[in-house]
Design an enzyme around this catalytic site. Sequence first.
Site, short mmCIF file in Angstrom:
data_model
loop_
_atom_site.label_atom_id
_atom_site.label_comp_id
_atom_site.label_asym_id
_atom_site.label_seq_id
_atom_site.Cartn_x
_atom_site.Cartn_y
_atom_site.Cartn_z
N TYR A 70 40.73 61.45 43.05
CA TYR A 70 40.04 61.05 44.27
C TYR A 70 41.03 60.20 45.11
O TYR A 70 41.70 59.31 44.55
CB TYR A 70 38.78 60.26 43.92
CG TYR A 70 38.17 59.60 45.12
CD1 TYR A 70 37.77 60.35 46.22
CD2 TYR A 70 38.04 58.21 45.19
CE1 TYR A 70 37.24 59.76 47.34
CE2 TYR A 70 37.50 57.60 46.31
CZ TYR A 70 37.12 58.38 47.39
OH TYR A 70 36.60 57.79 48.51
N ARG A 94 24.01 37.57 41.18
CA ARG A 94 25.33 38.18 40.98
C ARG A 94 25.65 38.31 39.50
O ARG A 94 26.54 39.05 39.10
CB ARG A 94 26.39 37.36 41.73
CG ARG A 94 27.80 37.90 41.61
CD ARG A 94 28.73 37.41 42.73
NE ARG A 94 28.56 36.00 43.00
CZ ARG A 94 29.07 35.01 42.26
NH1 ARG A 94 29.80 35.28 41.20
NH2 ARG A 94 28.84 33.75 42.58
N ASP A 116 36.83 59.09 34.72
CA ASP A 116 35.91 59.10 35.86
C ASP A 116 35.02 60.33 35.67
O ASP A 116 35.47 61.47 35.77
CB ASP A 116 36.70 59.18 37.18
CG ASP A 116 35.79 59.10 38.40
OD1 ASP A 116 34.63 59.54 38.31
OD2 ASP A 116 36.25 58.62 39.46
N LYS A 133 26.99 59.59 44.10
CA LYS A 133 27.01 61.06 44.11
C LYS A 133 25.80 61.62 43.36
O LYS A 133 24.67 61.26 43.67
CB LYS A 133 28.35 61.52 43.53
CG LYS A 133 29.55 60.82 44.17
CD LYS A 133 29.65 61.18 45.62
CE LYS A 133 30.63 60.40 46.47
NZ LYS A 133 31.55 59.48 45.95
C1 LIG Z 1 35.64 61.18 41.65
C2 LIG Z 1 35.32 59.98 42.50
N1 LIG Z 1 35.45 58.75 41.97
C3 LIG Z 1 35.18 57.64 42.69
C4 LIG Z 1 34.76 57.72 44.00
C5 LIG Z 1 34.46 56.46 44.78
O1 LIG Z 1 33.09 56.28 44.87
P1 LIG Z 1 32.36 55.35 45.98
O2 LIG Z 1 32.43 56.08 47.27
O3 LIG Z 1 30.98 55.19 45.44
O4 LIG Z 1 33.11 54.06 46.03
C6 LIG Z 1 34.58 58.98 44.59
C7 LIG Z 1 34.13 59.09 45.98
O5 LIG Z 1 34.08 60.15 46.56
C8 LIG Z 1 34.88 60.14 43.82
O6 LIG Z 1 34.75 61.37 44.34
#
Ligand SMILES: Cc1ncc(COP(=O)(O)O)c(C=O)c1O
Length: 404
Positions: free
Chosen positions: A124, A71, A196, A221
């Site tokens: 998101y 961890r 992000d 992604k």
């Molecule tokens: C722009 C964005 N940030 C964060 C996330 C969260 O990612 P995760 O599903 O890996 O937790 C997503 C998920 O679709 C996203 O589209």
Amino acid sequence: MSPPERADRGIDAPTARPLSFATRAVHAGHPRVVRGPVEAPIVTSVAFAFASAEEAEGAFRGENDAFIYGRWGNPTVLGLEATLADLEGGEAAVCTASGMAAVAGSLLALLEAGDHVVAPRALYGETARLLRERLPRLGIETTFIDDTHAASFEAAIRPATRVLYMETPQNPTLRLTDVAAVAALGRARGLLSIVDNTFATPWCQTPLALGADIVVHSMTKALSGHGDAIGGAVVARRDLRDRIADTVVKGLGAVLSPISAYLVARGIRTLDVRMERACRSARTIAEWLEQRPGVARVHYPTLLSHPDHDLAGRQMRAGGSLVSFELAGGRAAGRRLLDTVGLCVHAVSLGDARTLITHPASTTASTMPEADRARVGIGEGLVRLSVGLEDAGDIIADLDAAIG
Ligand SMILES: Cc1ncc(COP(=O)(O)O)c(C=O)c1O
């Protein structure tokens, strides 16, 4: 074979010529191979033996970099962290169990009761929910701005503000935020700026080079790229990275598994060719959609019709692999499209090798209050396409038949 040592990381440039993104995506963070297996092993061991009592004591005091416990650090994950830091142009990175662990963990590490965040309303869905519902329970408030202008960020700043939060391109409206302008504002006011960078990936834009303090990612992604691993990451200055890592992985336990780290690292090696293809196809599909009867509006950052077209030219290498479009027939037309496509896969997520199609208002943005969706332009006829690696002509034929 023994696990790769921390000192093995990094690449020796053969000449003074800076290495290109494609080369760094293949080599950065991987141990330099001189003998033995070319691919680094997946290290699944939870505990790491110490060579001596002195080394164990030193490791716990932070005086050497011996691995201690899964961890707190793992060689496979460490390699991926080095790759990410290199590609984003940051000092250091920490990998997390998911993108949400990176987003939530960064904010939890940096904020305390009484602090305030400024963020656009269109984010998101789960990030928006974190800011709107979860953090207020800990005394952390957010002011949501309706657009993405630096002036709107500035107008929302209060004495308690600590963080300016951005997602650019924004999910799912694909509006952009001027990272350099907002980061400069943050710097001038002593605030941290977080971006992000999931939609763009470091292939399209590097927010740290534009002045941002912290980049967060859902590696689930395009970085992983094959829809088979969940993971997240934070890239920042070493001191910020260490603070966030201490909270997210050590304290909250949202650690990335070595197997997922391996899958993401393998995906990143082809990021350059995948992004080049997906962005080119997305642009071709967006141009076609603009001409297609039945499509009321197309959102793609580098189209001339996009309101942030100039900014896209300044801060992005290409418009990304996502295209959103509004069907003139509203929700009914959207349902028909989703139920009729044959090649595009009706599923959430993005950045996959397969083209994925989704209806944000009823899925990823469904937790957003209806009034907020209307304010930021997530209409009932809006469809989001995550363009994959298929031939663009085949995707167009599929959409053409399904739009009807
Ligand atoms: C722009 C964005 N940030 C964060 C996330 C969260 O990612 P995760 O599903 O890996 O937790 C997503 C998920 O679709 C996203 O589209």
